[in-house]
Structure formats: C-alpha cells, structure tokens
Design an enzyme around this catalytic site. Structure first.
Site, PDB file in Angstrom:
ATOM      1  N   CYS A 229       0.839  -1.179   0.000  1.00 54.04           N
ATOM      2  CA  CYS A 229       0.000   0.000   0.000  1.00 54.04           C
ATOM      3  C   CYS A 229       0.883   1.240   0.000  1.00 54.04           C
ATOM      4  O   CYS A 229       2.072   1.180   0.263  1.00 54.04           O
ATOM      5  CB  CYS A 229      -0.898   0.011   1.227  1.00 54.04           C
ATOM      6  SG  CYS A 229      -1.806  -1.516   1.480  1.00 54.04           S
TER       7      CYS A 229
ATOM      8  N   LYS B  88       4.810  -2.712  -7.072  1.00 57.92           N
ATOM      9  CA  LYS B  88       6.248  -2.512  -7.252  1.00 57.92           C
ATOM     10  C   LYS B  88       7.033  -2.949  -6.031  1.00 57.92           C
ATOM     11  O   LYS B  88       8.062  -3.608  -6.139  1.00 57.92           O
ATOM     12  CB  LYS B  88       6.527  -1.034  -7.552  1.00 57.92           C
ATOM     13  CG  LYS B  88       7.999  -0.712  -7.809  1.00 57.92           C
ATOM     14  CD  LYS B  88       8.478  -1.372  -9.079  1.00 57.92           C
ATOM     15  CE  LYS B  88       9.894  -0.981  -9.428  1.00 57.92           C
ATOM     16  NZ  LYS B  88      10.407  -1.741 -10.572  1.00 57.92           N
TER      17      LYS B  88
END
Length: 618
Positions: free
Chosen positions: A2, A613
């Site tokens: 997050c 990512k």
C-alpha cells in the site's frame, strides 16, 4: 504494497495528499482514500483509480492536516468499506488512520473489541488498530473524554499488536498533529518549511522537499506544520540524521516515452555505466568494492555464499550462483525468501549471505535476512534505494545506481543487479587466485562494452516489435535456455506474464523431454536463447526437438551466427560478446519482446493488474 501519505502544513491538505498519492500509484492499488482534519474528521474513499476519489472530495474542503492511502487488498476484497482510512469513535469518528502491513493477531483483537462494544464496518485487519487506539484513549466506544494524548494511546495499542505496520494517525481532539509509527514496513518523513510530510516512499513528496528522515522499527513520531519529534520504543526523544535526496524528480517522469517501462529499458545504457563507475580499473586489472565490509583474508576463507531474493531478483541471484561457483569456486545456494525461514536451514562457518531486493523493503527478503543474521552470518545487500530498511540492517550494501524505477516490471534494476554480481564474483575469484589480473583486465574491457552493445539492440527494436505483434494473441509461450541463459529464460517468461497477461514458462532446455514438451501445440511460440557458448550445440538439438513438434521458434542469437537460421523461424540478434556477459544482452531483447506484446494487447504496462512494485507484506 500500500501507499501511505501524511501532511501537516499551511496549505489545504487534500490537494497535497492527492498529488502525493498519484506519485505512489506505481506501487499498485485497488482503492484509495483520504482524511482531512477540517471541522472534525472528514473521510472520503473510492474503489479504483485515484481520479475516482478526486470526484468524491468537495472542492472547498478545508483543513491543513491530513492522511491518504492507496490500498492493495490483503484482508477483505477491494471495496469502499475496506478502503483506508479507517475511523473509530462514531461517525465521523474521533480517530482516523491509514496502515501498510499485516496485523497477524487481528482476529483475536477483533473478537475482544467486539465484546467490548466496538462495531466493525470493514473486513480489514486495519480497523482493529483504529478501535484499539480509540479504546486506550477514550476507554469505550462512546467515550467522549480523552484519558491521554494520541501518541500515548497509540503506544499502548501497539503493545497488543503482532505483525507489521506503518501507521499515520489523526485525532479529532488534536487537530494540529499527525502521529506516525513503524515496524517492518517503510516510512519516511519529509522536512519542509512550514510544512512536513510522511510517506511510504520519498517519491510522494520529492517535489516539495529533498530533506528526509527515515523512521526505524519501533519508532514513533509526531508531526506538526513547524516541528517533527521522533521517539524510540521507550518513548525517549531521538535525534535523527537528516538525509538529502540527490536524484531529480524529473528522473521519474516519462521524458517523452510512451511508458515508464520503455524509458527504463532504454536507461539501462546509463544505469550499467553508472553502476560500474569507480568500481573497475582496466589499467590495474582490479575491481574496487570499498562498500564491502570483508577483508581479502575473509574472502579467501569463504566456504559458501547464500543468496536470498524474490521474483526478478531471484533470477538475478540464480545467475549469480553460476558465477560464484564457476569463477570464484565458492559453493553457492539460492533461496526464495518466502520459503527460506521455514526450512530450518543448516548454517556453516564461512558463509556470506547476499540479499537482493530492488526496493530494499521487500518484506519476505527482510524476514529472511533477519533469520540468517540470527546465526551471526555476515550479510551483503544489493539494492537500488538509499536509506531503505535493508541498508540499515545488512552489514554491507552495494547500490545499483539505476535511478528511480517506476514501472512495476523490473528492467534496469535487474541488469544492474547482474552487473554487481559479475563484479562480486570476479573480485572474489581474483582474491582467491582463480583469475589472473590479465583476465580481469580483459573482462573489464568486455563489461564496459555492454552499455554500447545494449544501445545497438535498442536501435533494432522495430524488428522485435514486429515479432511481438505477430504473436500477441498467442495463448502460451515457452522460453528455453541452458547454463547462464536459463535464468534469463525464467526472467523473460516472467516479464511476459507480468505485463501482457500471457501464460509463459521458462525452462532449462534440457528439461523439455522430461514433461514440458507435452504442452507444445502447432504454432506455439518458443523463445530459445541460443547465444554461442559451451551449450550451443545442445541448444540447437533442443530447438530441433521443438521444431519437430511444429512449434514456431524465435531465437535470440548473436549477429555473427549464420548456423542458427537453418533451424528457427525468426532470429532476434544481439551483438557478439563473451559467453559470460551474453545474458546482459539477451535479457534486453526479452524485455522489449514483453513490452511490445503488452502494447499490442493494450495492457496496462506500467501498472499491471494484481501486481505491486514494492511488496512490503509477507
């Protein structure tokens, strides 16, 4: 996974937070939300892209302190109710917070809090924290009088929590403050003038300030527009080093390329050059790794290298295993980090652990490093992010000087990881008298040619694009390689899977006959990495095997190879190079093949579905 942002300043908080959240989109997310302290707590959430959140926020929303979050679902499906921030203390609430991490004992805490009258509106583990903090401050669900400050209530709540967290919290009763806490999840503070920032990643606020402080595990912090206070786990104030981020935010922009991924594929020319800078000497035939906290005597005594990595970094590590054994004569093991802790590893004296992580925040990698450090094993980190958690925990750090990589699919960080592994293996071999200075001089000369050779590949990318477009609708791909090309086959398959959503598998070519060849259909695209070397003839035999099953063979071969054209349908060329360095060239072809396949399929290349990512949860 997050993204967290926080702001305490003199300007309207909502636009600053939205701008910062957009800078974190590359991490991957399925919903987003913000809370601003205006006339009390005001929270807005939306599923999907940040633009969906923007339309929910009133244009005239006041308040100069706030928090924001992009969520990647780990507990509870993507929905508005599961999106952060989560509040406690009625509607709109007294406490509002955002969280990155996983609370492992949330079910027990939820049962306890439910029994005490707290009502849960979401399926998340995070809402437990909001209610727990509220309980320690107000005593009960409808409590109106605060018994303690937000920071004190947070500290008490954290004593009951098991798991990982980066937290940014607001209290309606303390409107000028933003409170932070961290354990096993990245959190950084940006220091401005009359304003201060918090985020999971400096990218969020880099266009506002370059002065940052990294929050360590078990630290808490209180931010106001004019002050930053940081405390250790006992609550004692801490003086922290202010670090300056040197790289330009413009480096994270697309610079005219259609996608970040294509830009970053092209940037490999510069990234490898920068990673080599100051580390090699052709004249002396030597490699300089001053960051490596190992003496030459310790290198000579090494009996084993243990590589720890995940995903693309694991593929780099697999090639590293071949290099350490072939060049330096050191036994090398490689483990997937998410598995390492659970197999009761047998440790030997003379082991060096090498952890490879692009972000330096990969939760599984950090957990594996902490496990191996419990055996008093020296650790070396290879990472791209200065100041990341792993750089503060490992004994030594080597940086891939790739610059910020925004595309979710790793490209330039992979080739720079490989570059450092080449340097390490050759350095160890030199120290252990397995290679001569003359060989090292020749190797350095060849390695320095690689950026220019990559540019030659980029100059012929139209041929790769044409090949990709011809097979963009294929349902399945095979990638084959032997020896040093096997890890490249795995990475090529992963790239295609990640961004084009096509099923692709990488295989050691010699394993085809042990089962995978049964999957071949007429016309199945098979990408064969067939650069010249000790396994070239065997690779030709494998190519003949798949051609006999009517597969369509795309070969990656050097530009002097005329033999290969007799056996394949398409040849994608790389410059002729030393067998040892050919993987650095072949992978660029496969990155472009994946990119153009995804482009032809109209996929979300920089932010593929279901991927993030920086994977900061286990």
């Amino acid at each position: 996974m997050c993204g967290i942002v926080g702001y305490a300043g003199r300007n309207a908080a909502a636009p600053v937070i939205i701008e910062s959240l957009k800078k974190l989109e590359y991490r991957g997310y399925d919903s987003a939300g913000i809370t601003v302290l205006s006339k009390g707590i005001e929270t807005y959430k939306a599923v999907g892209k940040i633009v969906n959140l923007e339309v929910e926020i009133p244009k005239n929303l006041g308040g100069t302190v706030g928090i924001g979050h992009t969520r990647w679902a780990t507990h509870g499906r993507p929905s508005t109710k599961n999106a952060h921030p989560h509040n406690s203390g009625g509607n709109p609430g007294k406490i509002s917070l955002v969280h990155n991490g996983i609370i492992e004992n949330y079910m027990a805490l939820k049962e306890q809090l439910t029994g005490e009258g707290y009502v849960f509106n979401s399926e998340t583990d995070t809402e437990v924290i909001a209610h727990l903090v509220h309980k320690h401050i107000y005593g009960k669900p409808d409590g109106k009088e605060a018994k303690c400050e937000l920071l004190v209530g947070l500290r008490e709540a954290l004593k009951e929590i098991e798991g990982s967290y980066a937290l940014a919290i607001l209290s309606a009763d303390e409107p000028g403050k933003l409170v932070l806490a961290r354990k096993d999840s990245p959190l950084v503070i940006g220091l401005g003038k009359g304003e201060n920032f918090a985020a999971s990643d400096v990218t969020a606020f880099l266009n506002h300030t370059r002065d940052v402080v990294f929050v360590n595990d078990f630290e808490t912090a209180v931010l106001s527009p004019t002050s930053v206070e940081i405390f250790d786990r006992e609550g004692k104030p801490r003086e922290k080093k202010i670090e300056k981020i040197e790289w330009d935010f413009e480096a994270a922009e697309k610079a005219g390329y259609e996608h970040f991924m294509l830009k970053e594929i092209h940037e490999q020319v510069t990234a490898i050059h920068n990673t080599l800078a100051g580390k090699v000497s052709e004249l002396e035939g030597d490699i300089y790794l001053k960051e490596l906290n190992l003496s030459e005597d310790e290198i000579r005594k090494l009996a084993r290298v243990q590589i720890l990595a995940c995903g693309t970094s694991w593929h780099a590590g697999l090639l590293g295993k071949y290099l350490f054994e072939q060049l330096a004569g050191i036994h090398c093991d490689i483990d997937i980090c998410s598995e390492y802790r659970y197999r009761n590893p047998v440790m030997n004296e003379g082991t060096l652990a090498i952890a490879i992580t692009q972000s330096g925040e990969t939760a599984d990698t950090l957990a594996a490093v902490r496990e191996i450090m419990s055996y008093n094993c020296p650790t070396l980190a290879i990472t791209n992010v200065v100041g990341s958690t792993i750089t503060r925990e490992a004994n030594s750090v080597l940086y891939t000087r790739a610059g910020p990589e925004i595309g979710v699919a790793a490209t330039k960080t992979f080739t720079t990881q490989l570059t450092l592994l080449y340097l390490l293996a050759v350095k160890f071999a030199l120290v252990r008298d397995r290679l001569s200075p003359d060989y090292v001089k020749s190797f350095i000369t060849d390695l320095r040619k690689v950026p220019g050779q990559i540019q030659q590949i980029l100059n012929q990318k139209e041929a790769i694009k044409e090949c990709a477009e011809g097979f963009a609708r294929s349902k399945s791909y095979f990638f084959l390689g032997r020896h040093l090309n096997y890890p490249i086959a795995l990475e090529g398959a992963l790239k295609l899977k990640e961004i084009s959503y096509v099923h692709a598998e990488g295989f050691a070519a010699g394993e085809l006959k042990h089962g995978p060849i049964a999957l071949l259909d007429e016309g199945t695209p098979v990408v064969a990495i067939a650069t010249r070397g000790q396994t070239y003839e065997k690779m030709l035999s494998n190519i003949k095997e798949v051609k006999a099953r009517d597969a369509f063979v795309i070969a990656v071969a050097d530009n002097k190879d005329t033999e290969i054209t007799k056996y394949v349908d398409v040849v994608l060329r790389v410059p002729q190079s030393d067998e040892l360095l050919a993987p650095l060239l072949s992978i660029v072809v496969l990155q472009l093949l994946a990119y153009y396949t995804a482009l032809a399929r109209n996929c979300s290349i920089d932010k593929p579905r279901n991927l993030a990512k920086s994977v900061t949860v286990e």
